[in-house]
Design an enzyme around this catalytic site. Structure first.
Site, PDB file in Angstrom:
ATOM      1  N   ASN A   1       1.046  -1.148  -0.043  1.00  0.00           N
ATOM      2  CA  ASN A   1      -0.043  -0.011   0.108  1.00  0.00           C
ATOM      3  C   ASN A   1       0.916   1.108  -0.102  1.00  0.00           C
ATOM      4  OD1 ASN A   1      -1.837   2.100   0.630  1.00  0.00           O
ATOM      5  ND2 ASN A   1      -2.140   1.145   2.477  1.00  0.00           N
ATOM      6  N   TRP A   2       0.966   1.910  -1.279  1.00  0.00           N
ATOM      7  CA  TRP A   2       1.934   2.932  -1.179  1.00  0.00           C
ATOM      8  C   TRP A   2       1.397   4.245  -0.645  1.00  0.00           C
ATOM      9  CZ3 TRP A   2       3.948   2.228  -7.091  1.00  0.00           C
ATOM     10  CH2 TRP A   2       4.779   1.430  -6.891  1.00  0.00           C
ATOM     11  N   LYS A   3       0.196   4.539  -0.309  1.00  0.00           N
ATOM     12  CA  LYS A   3      -0.570   5.623   0.077  1.00  0.00           C
ATOM     13  C   LYS A   3      -0.245   6.708  -0.996  1.00  0.00           C
ATOM     14  CE  LYS A   3      -0.380   3.416   4.622  1.00  0.00           C
ATOM     15  NZ  LYS A   3      -0.434   3.405   6.151  1.00  0.00           N
TER      16      LYS A   3
ATOM     17  N   HIS B   1      -9.604   0.635   4.565  1.00  0.00           N
ATOM     18  CA  HIS B   1      -8.376   1.092   5.543  1.00  0.00           C
ATOM     19  C   HIS B   1      -8.533   1.792   6.516  1.00  0.00           C
ATOM     20  CE1 HIS B   1      -4.454   2.297   6.439  1.00  0.00           C
ATOM     21  NE2 HIS B   1      -3.758   1.192   5.723  1.00  0.00           N
TER      22      HIS B   1
ATOM     23  N   SER C   1       3.161  -2.052  10.329  1.00  0.00           N
ATOM     24  CA  SER C   1       4.592  -2.048  10.550  1.00  0.00           C
ATOM     25  C   SER C   1       5.283  -3.570  10.098  1.00  0.00           C
ATOM     26  CB  SER C   1       5.024  -1.891  12.032  1.00  0.00           C
ATOM     27  OG  SER C   1       4.354  -0.444  12.328  1.00  0.00           O
TER      28      SER C   1
ATOM     29  N   GLU D   1      -5.492  -5.524  10.522  1.00  0.00           N
ATOM     30  CA  GLU D   1      -4.351  -4.425  10.672  1.00  0.00           C
ATOM     31  C   GLU D   1      -4.991  -3.670  11.969  1.00  0.00           C
ATOM     32  OE1 GLU D   1      -2.435  -2.967   6.715  1.00  0.00           O
ATOM     33  OE2 GLU D   1      -4.351  -2.108   6.917  1.00  0.00           O
TER      34      GLU D   1
ATOM     35  N   GLY E   1       2.892  -1.234   4.172  1.00  0.00           N
ATOM     36  CA  GLY E   1       2.948   0.262   3.704  1.00  0.00           C
ATOM     37  C   GLY E   1       4.441   0.613   3.448  1.00  0.00           C
ATOM     38  N   GLY E   2       5.105   1.415   4.660  1.00  0.00           N
ATOM     39  CA  GLY E   2       6.330   1.752   4.342  1.00  0.00           C
ATOM     40  C   GLY E   2       7.495   0.890   3.813  1.00  0.00           C
TER      41      GLY E   2
HETATM   42  P1  PGA Z   1       2.767   0.346   7.438  1.00  0.00           P
HETATM   43  O1  PGA Z   1       1.338   0.631   6.640  1.00  0.00           O
HETATM   44  O2  PGA Z   1       3.141  -1.196   6.889  1.00  0.00           O
HETATM   45  O3  PGA Z   1       3.558   1.423   7.107  1.00  0.00           O
HETATM   46  O4  PGA Z   1       2.525   0.053   8.956  1.00  0.00           O
HETATM   47  C1  PGA Z   1       0.546  -0.556   6.787  1.00  0.00           C
HETATM   48  C2  PGA Z   1      -0.929  -0.104   5.879  1.00  0.00           C
HETATM   49  O5  PGA Z   1      -1.146   1.176   6.227  1.00  0.00           O
HETATM   50  O6  PGA Z   1      -1.367  -1.154   5.202  1.00  0.00           O
END
Ligand code: PGA
Length: 235
Positions: free
Chosen positions: A7-9, A89, A193, A156, A214-215
């Site tokens: 998920n690149w946001k 989300h 995370s 999540e 995400g990150g």
């Molecule tokens: P994160 O984000 O891996 O940066 O915690 C996960 C997500 O929002 O799906």
């Protein structure tokens, strides 16, 4: 099958998005790898991506057509080759006030065009501390009632998203056991995370079928490495 979703946001600009998908170098029939760029990059990513990678959207409109300025319909997403779409989300729930009725409408639109929803659920820290994890999940899962299509579920915990605090393995295991009893046959992902360092141990939990990242999905080499780890593990 294992699912490794990124998920690149709003994080990946055009040049980086193009390079990521154009240099993609992982393919394994046992691993579904998919990235979820911003709307504006979906079309190009879908066109330029190498094989072994799929493209997903981070959201869609709850409406299919009409005067909804700024919205993107599920049909438009399907036309450009989007295969998956996140729904619910926690950032959309919290910051854009999306409730079950909006989320069910989005799920319905995705069903009409054949895009697989990735339905996200998870409790806040406050709810966990009060011991309400399962009640929160039960009420979030109401949005899926009567859907009648295949979907993927991502657990999540809100307190683990973007915080660097990953849920502990027994916490993940407990929730995934609950979810797999409630939703037999539904692929269950964990998100919050996830990093290269913890991906293998989380994927080692038998009810975890994949990861929503995400990150750590922004760098192609890291994301590919996590896909490689997933490919080594037995389904
Ligand atoms: P994160 O984000 O891996 O940066 O915690 C996960 C997500 O929002 O799906």
């Amino acid at each position: 099958m294992k699912y490794i979703f990124g998920n690149w946001k709003m994080a990946q600009g055009q040049t980086k998005a193009r390079e990521f998908v154009g240099r993609w170098n992982f393919e394994n029939p046992e691993v579904t790898a998919s990235v979820f760029p911003s709307f504006v990059h979906l079309s190009e990513c879908s066109r330029e991506k190498k094989s072994g990678l799929q493209i997903g959207a981070q959201d869609c409109s709850s409406e299919m057509e009409g005067a909804f300025t700024g919205e993107v319909s599920a049909r438009v997403l399907a036309e450009i080759g989007v295969r998956h779409c996140l729904v619910g989300h926690s950032e959309r729930r919290a910051r854009f006030h999306e409730d079950n009725s909006v989320l069910s409408a989005k799920l319905h639109q995705l069903k009409l065009v054949g895009i697989t929803p990735v339905f996200c659920c998870g409790e806040t820290l406050e709810m966990r501390q009060k011991g309400h994890v399962f009640q929160v999940l039960e009420s979030q899962l109401e949005a899926l009632k009567g859907l009648g299509i295949d979907y993927i579920l991502a657990y999540e915990p809100v307190w683990a998203i973007g915080t660097g605090v990953t849920a502990e393995l027994p916490q993940i295991e407990e929730v995934h056991r609950f979810l797999s009893q409630k939703l037999p046959g539904v692929p269950l992902l964990y998100g919050g995370s996830v990093k290269l360092e913890n991906a293998e141990s989380i994927l080692g939990i038998s009810q975890v079928h994949g990861l929503l990242i995400g990150g750590a999905s922004l760098q192609r080499e890291v994301f590919e490495e996590i896909c490689t780890i997933a490919g080594r593990l037995k389904s």
